[in-house]
Design an enzyme around this catalytic site. Structure first.
Site, PDB file in Angstrom:
ATOM      1  N   TYR A 112       0.826  -1.201   0.000  1.00 53.77           N
ATOM      2  CA  TYR A 112       0.000   0.000   0.000  1.00 53.77           C
ATOM      3  C   TYR A 112       0.862   1.254   0.000  1.00 53.77           C
ATOM      4  O   TYR A 112       1.855   1.329   0.708  1.00 53.77           O
ATOM      5  CB  TYR A 112      -0.927   0.032   1.229  1.00 53.77           C
ATOM      6  CG  TYR A 112      -1.772   1.277   1.196  1.00 53.77           C
ATOM      7  CD1 TYR A 112      -2.906   1.319   0.415  1.00 53.77           C
ATOM      8  CD2 TYR A 112      -1.372   2.427   1.859  1.00 53.77           C
ATOM      9  CE1 TYR A 112      -3.641   2.480   0.306  1.00 53.77           C
ATOM     10  CE2 TYR A 112      -2.104   3.602   1.759  1.00 53.77           C
ATOM     11  CZ  TYR A 112      -3.240   3.618   0.984  1.00 53.77           C
ATOM     12  OH  TYR A 112      -3.962   4.773   0.861  1.00 53.77           O
ATOM     13  N   TRP A 114       1.304   5.582  -1.893  1.00 54.25           N
ATOM     14  CA  TRP A 114       1.008   6.522  -2.973  1.00 54.25           C
ATOM     15  C   TRP A 114       2.059   6.552  -4.068  1.00 54.25           C
ATOM     16  O   TRP A 114       1.839   7.148  -5.110  1.00 54.25           O
ATOM     17  CB  TRP A 114       0.835   7.922  -2.388  1.00 54.25           C
ATOM     18  CG  TRP A 114      -0.571   8.225  -2.036  1.00 54.25           C
ATOM     19  CD1 TRP A 114      -1.411   7.483  -1.250  1.00 54.25           C
ATOM     20  CD2 TRP A 114      -1.322   9.359  -2.484  1.00 54.25           C
ATOM     21  NE1 TRP A 114      -2.629   8.100  -1.165  1.00 54.25           N
ATOM     22  CE2 TRP A 114      -2.600   9.256  -1.900  1.00 54.25           C
ATOM     23  CE3 TRP A 114      -1.044  10.457  -3.284  1.00 54.25           C
ATOM     24  CZ2 TRP A 114      -3.601  10.205  -2.116  1.00 54.25           C
ATOM     25  CZ3 TRP A 114      -2.040  11.396  -3.487  1.00 54.25           C
ATOM     26  CH2 TRP A 114      -3.291  11.268  -2.921  1.00 54.25           C
TER      27      TRP A 114
END
Ligand SMILES: Nc1nc2c(c(=O)[nH]1)N[C@H]1C(S)=C(S)[C@@H](COP(=O)(O)OP(=O)(O)OC[C@H]3O[C@@H](n4cnc5c(=O)[nH]c(N)nc54)[C@H](O)[C@@H]3O)O[C@H]1N2
Ligand SMILES: Nc1nc2c(c(=O)[nH]1)N[C@H]1C(S)=C(S)[C@@H](COP(=O)(O)OP(=O)(O)OC[C@H]3O[C@@H](n4cnc5c(=O)[nH]c(N)nc54)[C@H](O)[C@@H]3O)O[C@H]1N2
Ligand SMILES: [Mo]
Length: 766
Positions: A112, A114
């Site tokens: 996980y 960005w």
């Protein structure tokens, strides 16, 4: 490489970079962005940061003794620099071993995070594609941003967590009252995943103001909503929003102001909810007075607002933040229920939105075109966990848990592979994560910078930053696609994630399966062309790739009329059914009710959080900590930059405290304070501020985790990372989302020898 000025992009905005003598010397915001984010000013610092990782690294115990060696020394062991060939061979051998002995499910590649704005080099995507080619992996589903939203919205309105919700242009024209739970801010709308070509929220909010929209901002931090909106501030206790909304709903029913016709025609289950609301099922009518006791917002205000809402075109906004809390599902469910009671969902300037002010794309008027993206392929294992259950998984292999109506079992993970994320930033209860992090036999991390996660790895592979490669920046909620043109040659020995995976795939005999015979430029062109073909099906023609690339960006025309969410459903509910079991808005969900969850019953419900100002624990830890998103950076990215550093107090993350709470603790601005609870203790720099309501502190996320004794759970953290203090508890059995926004703490002035912050320097010896 030729010097000159080229287009590029980042999650916090598009920009032009100018190079001289092969070095990036200037960064200017994109000419079409009228409201560029100051965070652009960190780009050069990022590229040339002292925290760049120069060369592949292996943790000493792992290097000497192989997988599983002294895992308690992760974060403490020194690193040994190795050559690329050797690093690739180690990874190939380790992946093969784990696959052979334990199967692909034992590889955790959810990763996980960005990553960066570029859609081809998007690190997490590259990793997942690679691992799928290799036979699959254990994945993570949903997001830290909006996990409860992703779980609840499909049940209630038959759509995913990302909307779409009505656009700002229609709101500006028709809305009279905007009630913003969690505020509607400029801080978070600096950012859009894939890049913000123009900062649309910054452009539209002033127009709303100009058109006389009245704002009510329900939030513990007054400056969550821009000053110029002159919002009425409701400094509610954190996590009390559902109670306020119930108080509003009760007032509507009592005054017969709820829209029965709308509820009958477009919704199911209002009567069951109404029995609860009026207290028929539990003898507790959810009156404005009842809500006032819970929220500390006076009952007359609640009553007056309910009546105003019934009489005005009203948009109800609910920020993501509200669902990143205990029972976070309820905040969205109740927002929708309240909007349904007002009866104007599907009309311009009315309805609800979950995420206005959370990211730039919400409300941005745009055509619904798919942006260029890379496909990750199929995962043959089908193994996954809810995103925030990583520590549970590592600590309890084989254990059973509930998730959205299913019973699942945690896999036994031996190898963790992270690329483009930072769990030592994003996960809650870092002392617990540290324990869990000792369980896997091997941890591999690709990173450009010496983040906390890199420091806790066994094998670190240095990745390029976006500035060192070509890519396309794009978000499906933005009107610009940006040609992210390579600005400089890769620094040190950094390599692109794609090239690293290509070589690992080669070692596994899978190079062509992974690359499909394409290089960087071939792929960029391919994903561009696919996106153009999809646009052409909707009648939109884009320039060919070469024209796009030489111009540096592509501007998609704005739609000719505002988007009004659910307008089709309103106009013809039998033709445009919602994708729920009933085809309608589900105020009572038979499906959720059938799961029998005590922490997520069949209709929106006030469920007291485990940790909040109303709980017993507040006697010991009397302050609610809001660990919201940072103004001056993206998460933990760019924390070393001058812009982030300028906000620090004595080098530590600022913690904002109300004057009353500071005075009762003899704390002054500039003091180093200890913030603590039963899970840990951190140091931060005090900043006294009347924008924060009493009994609340604001400590934004993103200070790099800097434990006094590295690798040691329970040690003092000296830099101000709030996740040392947050609980690692799922929102409910439905979503199992993260609950960072339900945290109680105590604060005191720090006395004793002042430890220094060391995490923003390269680790000793490398
Ligand atoms: N207490 C608390 N915790 C929270 C939240 C909260 O509100 N409160 N919010 C949560 C939310 S909403 C989120 S989204 C998460 C964010 O958590 P993350 O997304 O994990 O945070 P980032 O710091 O953005 O991490 C991305 C990492 O990718 C790396 N990276 C960038 N480009 C590249 C690349 O090209 N290749 C590779 N290999 N790596 C690259 C960056 O250096 C960075 O370390 O945090 C969550 N955590
Ligand atoms: N500058 C910048 N912008 C960002 C990010 C970043 O790191 N930096 N991260 C991006 C990401 S990944 C995401 S997911 C979004 C997140 O978007 P959000 O989840 O909306 O962001 P937060 O900053 O966590 O919270 C917004 C505000 O909600 C308020 N709040 C907290 N708890 C409560 C509560 O219980 N009730 C009410 N009424 N208000 C509450 C806080 O005062 C907080 O400032 O932001 C995005 N934007
Ligand atoms: Mo997020």
């Amino acid at each position: 490489m030729k010097n000159g000025t080229r287009m590029h992009s980042s999650h916090w905005g598009a920009f032009q970079g100018t190079t001289q003598d092969g070095k990036l010397v200037d960064v200017q915001p994109f000419c079409k962005d009228e409201y560029p984010s100051p965070i652009i000013g960190s780009i050069k610092d990022a590229l040339y940061s002292e925290c760049r990782i120069h060369q592949p690294m292996v943790r000493k115990s792992w290097f000497d003794n192989g997988y599983g060696a002294n895992t308690e020394k992760r974060g403490a062991d020194p690193f040994i620099a190795i050559e690329w060939d050797q690093a690739i061979n180690l990874v190939v051998a380790e992946l093969s071993r784990v696959q052979k002995c334990h199967g692909n499910e034992a590889i955790f590649g959810g990763s996980y995070g960005w990553s960066s704005a570029g859609r081809f080099h998007h690190a997490k995507t590259q990793l997942k594609r690679f691992l799928n080619v290799f036979g699959g992996f254990t994945d993570q589903v949903h997001s830290y941003s909006n996990a409860a939203g992703h779980a609840i919205l499909p049940h209630v309105v038959g759509q995913g967590g990302y909307g779409p919700f009505s656009s700002w242009d229609g709101i500006a024209q028709h809305c009279e009252l905007f009630v913003a739970f969690g505020g509607v801010g400029l801080k978070n709308t600096q950012v859009e995943p894939g890049g913000a070509g123009e900062h649309a929220t910054h452009k539209w909010l002033p127009m709303l103001r100009k058109n006389g929209v009245r704002f009510v901002s329900v939030t513990p931090c007054q400056d969550d909503t821009a000053d110029y909106l002159k919002a009425e501030w409701w400094p509610a206790r954190p996590n009390s929003d559902v109670a306020i909304m119930l108080g509003l709903a009760h007032t509507l029913v009592k005054n017969r102001l709820h829209n029965r016709a709308f509820l009958n025609k477009y919704c199911v289950g209002f009567d069951k909810f109404s029995s609860y609301l009026m207290g028929h099922t539990d003898n507790v009518p959810k009156t404005a007075e009842w809500a006032a006791k819970i929220s500390e917002i006076p009952a007359p205000k609640i009553r007056a607002l309910a009546i105003e809402m019934a009489n005005k075109n009203t948009v109800l906004g609910c920020a993501y933040a509200l669902q990143r809390a205990d029972h976070g599902e309820q905040a969205y469910w109740m927002t929708i229920t309240l909007a349904a009671m007002l009866g104007r969902i599907g009309l311009p300037g009315n309805g609800f939105g979950c995420g206005y002010g959370s990211m730039n794309g919400y409300g941005n008027p745009h055509l619904n075109l798919p942006a260029p993206t890379m496909s990750i392929g199929d995962n043959p294992t089908k193994s996954y966990i809810p995103v925030a259950r990583i520590a549970d998984m590592l600590l309890n292999p084989g254990a059973r848990y509930d998730f959205n109506g299913t019973q699942r079992k945690y896999p036994h993970v031996r190898l963790v592979y992270w690329c483009g994320g930072n769990p030592f930033h994003h996960h809650q209860d870092l002392n617990r994560l540290l324990q869990a992090w000792r369980k896997p036999e091997t941890i591999i991390v690709h990173e450009p910078w010496w983040t906390s996660t890199a420091r806790h790895a066994d094998i670190i592979l240095p990745a390029t930053s976006t500035m060192e490669r070509n890519d396309i920046g794009a978000s499906g909620r933005d009107r610009f696609w940006i040609a992210m043109q390579k600005l400089v040659e890769p620094l040190h020995q950094a390599r692109n994630d794609f090239d690293i995976f290509s070589d690992i795939a080669d070692g596994l005999g899978l190079r062509n399966n992974f690359t499909e015979g394409r290089n960087e430029q071939d792929w960029i062109k391919k994903i561009y062309d696919i996106a153009c073909q999809k646009a052409a099906k909707q009648g939109i023609t884009f320039p060919n790739f070469d024209d796009f690339w030489s111009r540096g960006f592509l501007e998609i025309p704005a739609p000719d009329r505002p988007f009004v969410a659910m307008a089709d459903f309103r106009s013809n509910p039998s033709k445009f059914k919602r994708k729920t079991p009933s085809g309608k808005i589900e105020i009572f969900s038979e499906t959720i009710d059938s799961f029998g969850y005590d922490d997520c019953p069949g209709h929106p419900t006030w469920l007291e959080p485990t940790e909040w100002l109303g709980s017993k624990l507040a006697e010991e830890f009397p302050l609610h900590m809001v660990s919201n998103q940072p103004r001056s950076r993206l998460h933990a990215q760019l924390d070393y930059s001058k812009i982030s550093q300028a906000t620090k107090i004595t080098g530590r993350e600022p913690v904002r405290i109300n004057p009353e709470d500071a005075a009762s603790r003899a704390i002054q601005t500039g003091d180093v304070v200890k913030v603590f609870n039963n899970r840990g203790a951190i140091l931060a720099g005090a900043l006294i501020c009347a924008s924060i309501r009493p009994s609340v502190i604001e400590l934004s996320t993103g200070a790099w985790y800097d434990p006094l004794v590295p690798g040691q759970p329970g040690t003092l953290e000296v830099h101000g990372n709030p996740n040392v203090l947050t609980p690692d508890r799922g929102t409910s059995k439905l979503a199992q989302g993260p609950t960072a926004h339900s945290t109680l703490v105590q604060v005191e002035k720090f006395v004793g020898t002042m430890p220094s912050v060391t995490v923003l320097k390269r680790p000793a010896g490398v």
